[in-house]
Design an enzyme around this catalytic site. Structure first.
Site, PDB file in Angstrom:
ATOM      1  N   LYS A 179       0.921  -1.206  -0.021  1.00  0.00           N
ATOM      2  CA  LYS A 179      -0.022  -0.150   0.153  1.00  0.00           C
ATOM      3  C   LYS A 179       0.973   1.224  -0.006  1.00  0.00           C
ATOM      4  O   LYS A 179       1.706   1.149   0.833  1.00  0.00           O
ATOM      5  CB  LYS A 179      -0.910   0.092   1.450  1.00  0.00           C
ATOM      6  CG  LYS A 179      -2.008  -1.194   1.185  1.00  0.00           C
ATOM      7  CD  LYS A 179      -2.667  -1.138   2.540  1.00  0.00           C
ATOM      8  CE  LYS A 179      -1.775  -1.459   3.683  1.00  0.00           C
ATOM      9  NZ  LYS A 179      -2.543  -1.759   4.945  1.00  0.00           N
ATOM     10  N   THR A 213      -7.916   9.655   8.305  1.00  0.00           N
ATOM     11  CA  THR A 213      -7.506   8.657   7.619  1.00  0.00           C
ATOM     12  C   THR A 213      -7.673   7.298   8.553  1.00  0.00           C
ATOM     13  O   THR A 213      -7.127   6.280   8.096  1.00  0.00           O
ATOM     14  CB  THR A 213      -6.118   8.746   6.927  1.00  0.00           C
ATOM     15  OG1 THR A 213      -5.268   8.984   8.331  1.00  0.00           O
ATOM     16  CG2 THR A 213      -6.169   9.827   6.125  1.00  0.00           C
ATOM     17  N   GLY A 215      -8.342   3.968  10.015  1.00  0.00           N
ATOM     18  CA  GLY A 215      -9.247   2.782   9.452  1.00  0.00           C
ATOM     19  C   GLY A 215      -8.987   2.637   8.051  1.00  0.00           C
ATOM     20  O   GLY A 215      -9.738   1.647   7.374  1.00  0.00           O
ATOM     21  N   THR A 216      -8.076   3.321   7.401  1.00  0.00           N
ATOM     22  CA  THR A 216      -7.982   2.900   6.088  1.00  0.00           C
ATOM     23  C   THR A 216      -7.436   1.640   5.455  1.00  0.00           C
ATOM     24  O   THR A 216      -7.823   1.134   4.544  1.00  0.00           O
ATOM     25  CB  THR A 216      -7.151   4.265   5.060  1.00  0.00           C
ATOM     26  OG1 THR A 216      -6.088   4.551   6.075  1.00  0.00           O
ATOM     27  CG2 THR A 216      -7.774   5.492   4.972  1.00  0.00           C
ATOM     28  N   GLY A 217      -6.389   1.189   6.326  1.00  0.00           N
ATOM     29  CA  GLY A 217      -5.878  -0.077   5.954  1.00  0.00           C
ATOM     30  C   GLY A 217      -6.871  -1.070   6.143  1.00  0.00           C
ATOM     31  O   GLY A 217      -6.851  -2.137   5.553  1.00  0.00           O
ATOM     32  N   CYS A 218      -7.557  -0.956   7.490  1.00  0.00           N
ATOM     33  CA  CYS A 218      -8.438  -2.117   7.584  1.00  0.00           C
ATOM     34  C   CYS A 218      -9.656  -2.154   6.625  1.00  0.00           C
ATOM     35  O   CYS A 218      -9.822  -3.231   6.062  1.00  0.00           O
ATOM     36  CB  CYS A 218      -9.343  -1.909   8.987  1.00  0.00           C
ATOM     37  SG  CYS A 218      -8.151  -1.674  10.329  1.00  0.00           S
TER      38      CYS A 218
HETATM   39  O1  PXL Z   1      -5.746   0.445  11.781  1.00  0.00           O
HETATM   40  C1  PXL Z   1      -5.286  -0.411  12.588  1.00  0.00           C
HETATM   41  C2  PXL Z   1      -6.309  -0.838  13.663  1.00  0.00           C
HETATM   42  C3  PXL Z   1      -6.459  -2.280  13.525  1.00  0.00           C
HETATM   43  N1  PXL Z   1      -7.322  -2.826  14.445  1.00  0.00           N
HETATM   44  C4  PXL Z   1      -7.708  -2.072  15.375  1.00  0.00           C
HETATM   45  C5  PXL Z   1      -7.328  -0.860  15.653  1.00  0.00           C
HETATM   46  C6  PXL Z   1      -6.421  -0.062  14.844  1.00  0.00           C
HETATM   47  C7  PXL Z   1      -6.079   1.262  14.699  1.00  0.00           C
HETATM   48  O2  PXL Z   1      -6.318   1.776  15.685  1.00  0.00           O
HETATM   49  O3  PXL Z   1      -7.778  -0.150  16.679  1.00  0.00           O
HETATM   50  C8  PXL Z   1      -8.531  -2.804  16.584  1.00  0.00           C
END
Ligand code: PXL
Length: 302
Positions: A179, A213, A215-218
């Protein structure tokens, strides 16, 4: 016909990342979601206050409950905070692949394995992830920091993408999407690069200057998982996921004092949100050395 997709990830009380982002994404795309919670985090938009992994018994039982009755087409893995959970999960994934009628496609977003921001996980977890989890993964979705931590390769130029991916494939991953959110190969362009060692594809979008941004990776890895649960091929799933991300970034906003999270706005429909495929003869194609590899043919090893 079902399109079951599991997320195995942590709960984010601010609901911008983790399980909450994953479920919102699956629902938006029309997949059938299930969830296995690895850890509960107490956090707001400013910081993470507490992370607690669920018990081994609870983690194992959630997997067993779903495996027995609702096996997945696609499994997305996010935050793994406990070494023991990683070992259990690696074992279970191997079992699913051997015993299920159709092996699930497994995507892992290696959250919090970078040397920076490693405070959500147990000591020693990276070695166990490398040795036991990566060989069960069909698609790994690291950012540049996570590539460095897992492969030892620094992404210093376009030409460094392919060797980094090849190293991760040697370690057992089926394919890798790097990414480009944090990597500015070309000014104002966000670049994502995918390869399974034989095929490769790069996607570009104009870089969005939005600061919200979280939560963008998830969300990106879940959107790929959701699209694959609907039977899109991986290359198409990457395009849909990137469009979903761009759409969500344009609508994200702050809800607390800190950074806001990506929004979830249904199937992407706006043409401007869709990425462009990088062609070998383009300037970015040359940066990535695509023409050289095409000439060498499939299976070219640098
Ligand atoms: O974005 C990564 C991430 C993944 N999972 C949980 C998170 C975070 C970032 O804060 O809290 C539970």
């Amino acid at each position: 016909m079902n399109n079951i997709v599991w997320t195995i990830a942590g709960s984010d009380s601010s609901a911008g990342a983790g399980i909450q982002a994953d479920l919102a994404t699956f629902n938006d795309l029309g997949a059938d979601p299930c969830s296995v919670i690895t850890a509960v985090t107490a956090q707001n938009s400013v910081s993470v206050q507490l992370v607690e992994s669920v018990s081994e018994k609870m983690f194992t039982q959630q997997l067993a409950s779903l495996a027995e009755d609702m096996p997945a087409k696609v499994i997305k893995i996010g935050l793994m905070a406990s070494v023991e959970h990683v070992k259990i999960l690696a074992q279970q994934l191997a079992l699913y692949k051997q015993t299920w009628q159709k092996a699930p496609f497994v995507i892992y977003d290696p959250v919090a394995v970078a040397s920076t921001g490693d405070d959500m996980t147990e000591e020693g977890i990276i070695e166990v992830i490398k040795a036991e989890l990566l060989p069960q993964i069909d698609l790994l979705t690291p950012n540049a920091n996570e590539v460095l931590t897992l492969s030892g390769h620094a992404l210093i130029s376009g030409e460094s993408f392919k060797p980094a991916v090849d190293k991760l494939i040697d370690m057992g991953c089926g394919s890798v999407l790097i990414k480009g959110g944090h990597f500015e190969l070309v000014d104002n362009v966000a670049l994502d690069y995918w390869s399974d060692g034989k095929r490769e594809i790069a996607l570009t979008s104009p870089r969005l200057e939005n600061v919200h941004t979280h939560g963008t990776g998830c969300t990106l890895s879940s959107a790929i998982a959701g699209a694959m649960a609907l039977d899109y091929f991986i290359e198409d799933a990457l395009v849909i996921a990137k469009a979903y991300l761009n759409q969500g970034l344009k609508a994200s906003k702050a809800l607390g004092a800190g950074e806001g999270a990506i929004a979830h706005c249904g199937w992407p429909t706006n043409h401007d949100d869709f990425p462009e495929i990088v062609l070998p003869e383009s300037s970015i194609g040359y940066e990535l050395d695509l023409p050289g590899r095409l000439e060498a043919g499939p299976g070219f090893e640098p």
